[in-house]
Scaffold this active site. Structure first.
Site, PDB file in Angstrom:
ATOM      1  N   GLU A 115       0.830  -1.209   0.000  1.00 53.11           N
ATOM      2  CA  GLU A 115       0.000   0.000   0.000  1.00 53.11           C
ATOM      3  C   GLU A 115       0.859   1.251   0.000  1.00 53.11           C
ATOM      4  O   GLU A 115       0.470   2.287  -0.541  1.00 53.11           O
ATOM      5  CB  GLU A 115      -0.949   0.018   1.196  1.00 53.11           C
ATOM      6  CG  GLU A 115      -2.125  -0.944   1.073  1.00 53.11           C
ATOM      7  CD  GLU A 115      -1.815  -2.348   1.546  1.00 53.11           C
ATOM      8  OE1 GLU A 115      -0.645  -2.610   1.909  1.00 53.11           O
ATOM      9  OE2 GLU A 115      -2.732  -3.191   1.556  1.00 53.11           O
ATOM     10  N   PHE A 135     -12.315  -7.891  13.275  1.00 49.39           N
ATOM     11  CA  PHE A 135     -11.161  -8.313  12.483  1.00 49.39           C
ATOM     12  C   PHE A 135     -10.792  -7.230  11.471  1.00 49.39           C
ATOM     13  O   PHE A 135     -11.643  -6.738  10.737  1.00 49.39           O
ATOM     14  CB  PHE A 135     -11.478  -9.622  11.750  1.00 49.39           C
ATOM     15  CG  PHE A 135     -10.364 -10.077  10.855  1.00 49.39           C
ATOM     16  CD1 PHE A 135      -9.127 -10.442  11.387  1.00 49.39           C
ATOM     17  CD2 PHE A 135     -10.525 -10.105   9.477  1.00 49.39           C
ATOM     18  CE1 PHE A 135      -8.090 -10.841  10.567  1.00 49.39           C
ATOM     19  CE2 PHE A 135      -9.488 -10.496   8.643  1.00 49.39           C
ATOM     20  CZ  PHE A 135      -8.263 -10.877   9.194  1.00 49.39           C
ATOM     21  N   GLN A 136      -9.538  -6.854  11.478  1.00 45.27           N
ATOM     22  CA  GLN A 136      -8.992  -5.824  10.576  1.00 45.27           C
ATOM     23  C   GLN A 136      -9.679  -4.471  10.726  1.00 45.27           C
ATOM     24  O   GLN A 136      -9.787  -3.714   9.764  1.00 45.27           O
ATOM     25  CB  GLN A 136      -9.036  -6.298   9.113  1.00 45.27           C
ATOM     26  CG  GLN A 136      -8.078  -7.442   8.874  1.00 45.27           C
ATOM     27  CD  GLN A 136      -7.842  -7.750   7.411  1.00 45.27           C
ATOM     28  OE1 GLN A 136      -8.699  -7.507   6.566  1.00 45.27           O
ATOM     29  NE2 GLN A 136      -6.679  -8.301   7.114  1.00 45.27           N
ATOM     30  N   LYS A 142     -17.794  -1.719   4.804  1.00 48.12           N
ATOM     31  CA  LYS A 142     -18.082  -2.761   3.821  1.00 48.12           C
ATOM     32  C   LYS A 142     -19.571  -2.792   3.448  1.00 48.12           C
ATOM     33  O   LYS A 142     -19.922  -2.942   2.281  1.00 48.12           O
ATOM     34  CB  LYS A 142     -17.662  -4.113   4.388  1.00 48.12           C
ATOM     35  CG  LYS A 142     -17.718  -5.229   3.370  1.00 48.12           C
ATOM     36  CD  LYS A 142     -17.011  -6.481   3.869  1.00 48.12           C
ATOM     37  CE  LYS A 142     -17.024  -7.545   2.770  1.00 48.12           C
ATOM     38  NZ  LYS A 142     -16.291  -8.747   3.182  1.00 48.12           N
ATOM     39  N   MET A 198      23.350  10.135   4.124  1.00 46.42           N
ATOM     40  CA  MET A 198      23.077  11.393   4.813  1.00 46.42           C
ATOM     41  C   MET A 198      23.274  11.226   6.320  1.00 46.42           C
ATOM     42  O   MET A 198      23.722  12.152   7.004  1.00 46.42           O
ATOM     43  CB  MET A 198      21.663  11.880   4.496  1.00 46.42           C
ATOM     44  CG  MET A 198      21.382  13.281   4.984  1.00 46.42           C
ATOM     45  SD  MET A 198      22.572  14.488   4.355  1.00 46.42           S
ATOM     46  CE  MET A 198      21.683  15.183   2.963  1.00 46.42           C
TER      47      MET A 198
HETATM   48  C1  LIG Z   1      11.420   6.427   6.312  1.00 49.90           C
HETATM   49  C2  LIG Z   1      12.657   7.138   6.740  1.00 49.90           C
HETATM   50  N1  LIG Z   1      13.450   6.591   7.677  1.00 49.90           N
HETATM   51  C3  LIG Z   1      14.577   7.229   8.063  1.00 49.90           C
HETATM   52  C4  LIG Z   1      14.921   8.432   7.517  1.00 49.90           C
HETATM   53  C5  LIG Z   1      16.169   9.167   7.990  1.00 49.90           C
HETATM   54  N2  LIG Z   1      17.123   9.289   6.877  1.00 49.90           N
HETATM   55  C6  LIG Z   1      17.271  10.415   6.164  1.00 49.90           C
HETATM   56  S1  LIG Z   1      18.410  10.289   4.956  1.00 49.90           S
HETATM   57  C7  LIG Z   1      18.793   8.724   5.407  1.00 49.90           C
HETATM   58  C8  LIG Z   1      19.842   7.943   4.690  1.00 49.90           C
HETATM   59  C9  LIG Z   1      19.478   7.608   3.311  1.00 49.90           C
HETATM   60  O1  LIG Z   1      20.400   6.687   2.806  1.00 49.90           O
HETATM   61  P1  LIG Z   1      20.361   6.248   1.309  1.00 49.90           P
HETATM   62  O2  LIG Z   1      18.966   5.883   0.909  1.00 49.90           O
HETATM   63  O3  LIG Z   1      21.388   5.218   1.072  1.00 49.90           O
HETATM   64  O4  LIG Z   1      20.688   7.585   0.522  1.00 49.90           O
HETATM   65  P2  LIG Z   1      22.013   8.479   0.562  1.00 49.90           P
HETATM   66  O5  LIG Z   1      21.892   9.468   1.671  1.00 49.90           O
HETATM   67  O6  LIG Z   1      23.166   7.544   0.783  1.00 49.90           O
HETATM   68  O7  LIG Z   1      22.037   9.142  -0.765  1.00 49.90           O
HETATM   69  C10 LIG Z   1      18.008   8.319   6.491  1.00 49.90           C
HETATM   70  C11 LIG Z   1      18.102   7.004   7.143  1.00 49.90           C
HETATM   71  C12 LIG Z   1      14.042   8.972   6.553  1.00 49.90           C
HETATM   72  N3  LIG Z   1      14.271  10.149   5.982  1.00 49.90           N
HETATM   73  N4  LIG Z   1      12.944   8.290   6.168  1.00 49.90           N
END
Ligand SMILES: Cc1ncc(C[n+]2csc(CCOP(=O)(O)OP(=O)(O)O)c2C)c(N)n1
Lengths: 162, 582
Positions: free
Chosen positions: B71, B133-134, B183, B493
């Site tokens: 989803e 349920f659900q 539903k 990041m």
């Molecule tokens: C759903 C979610 N979980 C955690 C984060 C925190 N977060 C921001 S950037 C990042 C790292 C992203 O790593 P990657 O996808 O390898 O991309 P890169 O920064 O290496 O380009 C994280 C964990 C987020 N933004 N979204």
């Protein structure tokens, strides 16, 4: 910043969940709710909420603006910016041995409150008025021992035909 | 471009046939009402509570339904569809777990003001509140992240509710609207009365036309300003006001910075454009904001990623804020000239007799000088593949003509920095919520909305793994998205923050154990390519572009690269780490 008390009336569609939308907004955005009352308004299908909150002018402005974003909110009125009448009701169960009754009755009469129930060693007092009046009455009843207290929160209206 | 994106069957005849007043089920009403709203594509996932709806869709070909594999994929795809087209994105999920799987996507759309109509099934009205349920109280759960929501209890309300939902989603400040349908309501029958009249709701009257007096004040402020600056955001794109903005900027000669969501709202090639502001913005934009004496915010919301430390933001500027949402005005930054209205309408009116900022010549020269001296820069290398170089290569081969979607992280910022945009709705990225997992499925939606355009999705190796299952629907429908993975083998990041702010204490960022992305693509029947140096990168990208249909291209990039400039939290935006100190 000047933190003051504000009383806001909110006219809302009588929809399920509307109280949750409004109170949720306050919680989520860190606005304070001192009291909230809801009930029928003059128009079928609309309810009026009266919310007492505290905050500076900026907060009040945000509260109003954010409230207007809720689709079920029809109108927001800052009552405290105008002369208004505020009323709150409280039921107070106060400890009272028969011997203390006349004394307590004296307090009740002074405040134009009413005794609405009498138990073997307690009295139930009903008082209507603005928040200060109820606070004051409670102060006086405290020494006898307050067993139970239930306050409704404020409802309010602007004076005259505005 | 050869794709299997099916043509929608809807014709005037069919429409007429569907619109006959007849006694039909709530489910059929839903489908017909969606058609009335001009829906041509829906993303969804069935389950018990929406089975009547899916049953009604059996053999129904007036709009396309794409079965995603999660989803979350469905709602991000609907979001990408909406952002890339300006139309309302639609998705359907079942009750309980289906509905809760949408939550991240709803919040993403809410934060970025994307118009969505989200349809969820619920247990029968007789079971609501019994922990059936659900069962999940999805209207309650999503109240803080929807513009409005409905729990439909009477089948007769459905046509009106759907019509209102589309109206609310795509007017005023746009946003997601949820319709929860129990539903028994989707099964119940009633006379279908199509709802097409204009919506009149007492509590909902967005202000479109601004106050004339405020516009005059702004004209005067422009004539007086010595260091004026425009800060334009997503509101420009959403209102369709990019041409009006162009006219406003060129008539006034005021330099312009566009926020992350405003990218594409103004052509990046223009001399007056000075890049993105904020945490990873340009030296020029950040200094210009701090030194400006008139800051004209057009459809941006003074997000903290843009303002940095709030007290100390634009300290010398008279602030003008143009926004359709009155609650944004004064929320974060005190405003001298508030203008509530639709950005396009406001700009149209402003453009009549708008003065040229005559006193700003010195300022224009100063800003242009900064832009010359301090563009984004990185140290290129022939040994390792630099992610910035990859983005530049993508840009060069597409001339800014593609629709680019990104995930969240370093690659997102490099894409924002090094890709050039010359048209609105070409840039799809999760700004407000910063949702990993958004990049790839949103590209599927963007492609569905624009079958003829090139859609590139740029992802990190981390975020790609949050919704990679949607490769299946690319393969099956031959949706020709070019899926780029900038693989640095870490949560880049996060590594950057741990390096710069947490003293090189690298905690849980190593993505060892990631799949072989080429094989992963192939497992779904999608072509996969990998490049580890410039030569391979160019060859792989050429092959990807020459391949009709979806392709995954993994660029194995330098693990140690950081995004610069960077404003760390608690600093004002002119206190930038430039990255060349080391
Ligand atoms: C759903 C979610 N979980 C955690 C984060 C925190 N977060 C921001 S950037 C990042 C790292 C992203 O790593 P990657 O996808 O390898 O991309 P890169 O920064 O290496 O380009 C994280 C964990 C987020 N933004 N979204």
């Amino acid at each position: 910043m000047n933190i003051t008390k504000h009383t806001i009336a909110v006219l809302v569609n009588d929809q399920p969940g509307v109280l949750q939308r409004v109170s949720g907004l306050f919680g989520r955005r860190g606005f304070n709710i001192e009291s909230i009352t809801v009930g029928q308004s003059e128009e079928v299908g609309l309810s009026r909420m009266v919310i007492v909150t505290t905050g500076g002018e900026k907060t009040l402005e945000q509260i109003e603006k954010q409230l207007y974003k809720i689709i079920d909110v029809i109108k927001v009125i800052d009552l405290s910016s105008k002369p208004m009448v505020t009323r709150e009701l409280a039921l107070i169960k106060v400890k009272s041995e028969p011997a203390e009754r006349p004394e307590i009755m004296g307090v009740v009469e002074t405040f134009r409150a009413a005794v609405v129930d009498i138990g073997p060693n307690s009295l139930m007092v009903q008082v209507v008025g603005d928040t200060h009046k109820i606070d004051a009455m409670l102060e006086l009843l405290k020494p006898y021992g307050i067993r139970e207290l239930s306050r409704t929160g404020a409802t309010a209206m602007i004076r005259g035909n505005v | 471009m050869s794709t299997n994106i099916p043509n929608v069957q809807s014709t005037d005849e069919l429409r007429e046939k569907w619109m006959k007043p007849e006694v039909i089920t709530g489910s059929e009403m839903l489908l017909r009402s969606l058609l009335l709203e001009g829906v041509d594509c829906v993303f969804g996932y069935p389950g018990g509570a929406v089975l009547y709806i899916y049953d009604a869709m059996h053999g129904f070909e007036d709009f396309k339904h794409l079965l995603t594999r999660h989803e979350q994929g469905a709602i991000h795809a609907a979001d990408g569809y909406a952002r890339a087209s300006g139309k309302v994105g639609v998705c359907i999920a079942t009750s309980g777990p289906g509905a809760t799987n949408l939550v991240t996507g709803i919040a993403t759309a809410y934060m970025d003001s994307t118009p969505l109509v989200v349809i969820t099934g619920n247990v029968a009205t007789t079971l609501i509140g019994t922990d059936a349920f659900q069962e999940a109280d999805i209207t309650g759960i999503t109240m803080p992240i929807t513009k409005h929501s409905y729990l439909v209890r009477d089948v007769e309300d459905l046509p009106r509710v759907i019509h209102e939902a589309f109206h609310i989603a795509n007017t005023g400040r746009k946003g997601p609207v949820l319709i929860d349908i129990p539903k028994d309501v989707s099964a119940a029958k009633a006379l279908f009365k199509p709802h097409t009249e204009p919506v009149a709701m007492r509590g909902y009257n967005p202000t479109v036309t601004p106050n004339r007096l405020q516009l005059d004040k702004l004209h005067q402020a422009i004539a007086e300003a010595e260091r004026p600056l425009i800060l334009a955001g997503g509101g420009v794109v959403y209102s369709g006001g990019h041409e009006e903005l162009f006219k406003f900027v060129t008539s006034t000669g005021i330099p312009i910075t566009t926020t992350l969501l405003g990218l594409g709202g103004f052509p990046s090639g223009n001399d007056l454009w000075i890049g993105m502001p904020g945490m990873h913005g340009t030296y020029t934009a950040n200094n210009a904001i701090q030194q400006s004496d008139l800051l004209i915010n057009i459809g941006a919301r003074f997000d903290d990623r843009v303002t940095g430390k709030l007290d100390g933001f634009a300290p010398h500027a008279k602030i003008v804020h143009i926004d359709i949402d009155p609650a944004e005005i004064g929320k974060n930054v005190a405003v001298d000239i508030p203008i509530v209205g639709d950005v396009k309408t406001v700009l149209e009116m402003l453009n009549v007799n708008v003065p040229y900022a005559t006193k700003a010549d010195e300022w224009r020269a100063k800003v242009a000088g900064w832009k010359q001296e301090k563009p984004f820069r990185y140290d290129d290398s022939d040994e390792v593949l630099k992610p910035q170089w990859v983005v530049e290569m993508l840009n060069d081969t597409t001339n800014g003509e593609a629709i680019v979607t990104t995930d969240v992280g370093q690659h997102q910022m490099w894409s924002a920095q090094y890709y050039r945009f010359n048209q609105p709705r070409s840039w799809v990225t999760s700004g407000g919520l910063g949702t990993m997992g958004f990049g790839f499925p949103s590209a599927i939606g963007a492609q569905m909305a624009n079958p003829e355009r090139l859609v590139i999705s740029i992802n990190g190796d981390g975020g790609m793994q949050m919704c990679s299952q949607e490769l299946a629907i690319c393969a099956i429908n031959n949706i020709p998205v070019k899926i780029v993975i900038l693989n640095n083998q870490v949560l880049g990041m996060v590594r950057q923050w741990q390096e710069l702010i947490y003293d090189n204490r690298y905690s849980h960022i190593d993505l060892a154990g990631s799949p072989d992305f080429v094989k992963l693509a192939e497992a779904y029947g999608v072509k996969g390519l990998r490049a580890t140096n410039k030569e391979e990168a160019q060859a792989a990208w050429k092959e990807a572009m020459d391949t009709p249909g979806p392709v995954v291209v993994e660029f194995v990039v330098n693990k140690h690269e950081n995004v610069y400039p960077m404003v760390t939290q608690g600093s004002t935006i002119d206190q930038m780490l430039m990255g060349d100190e080391e």
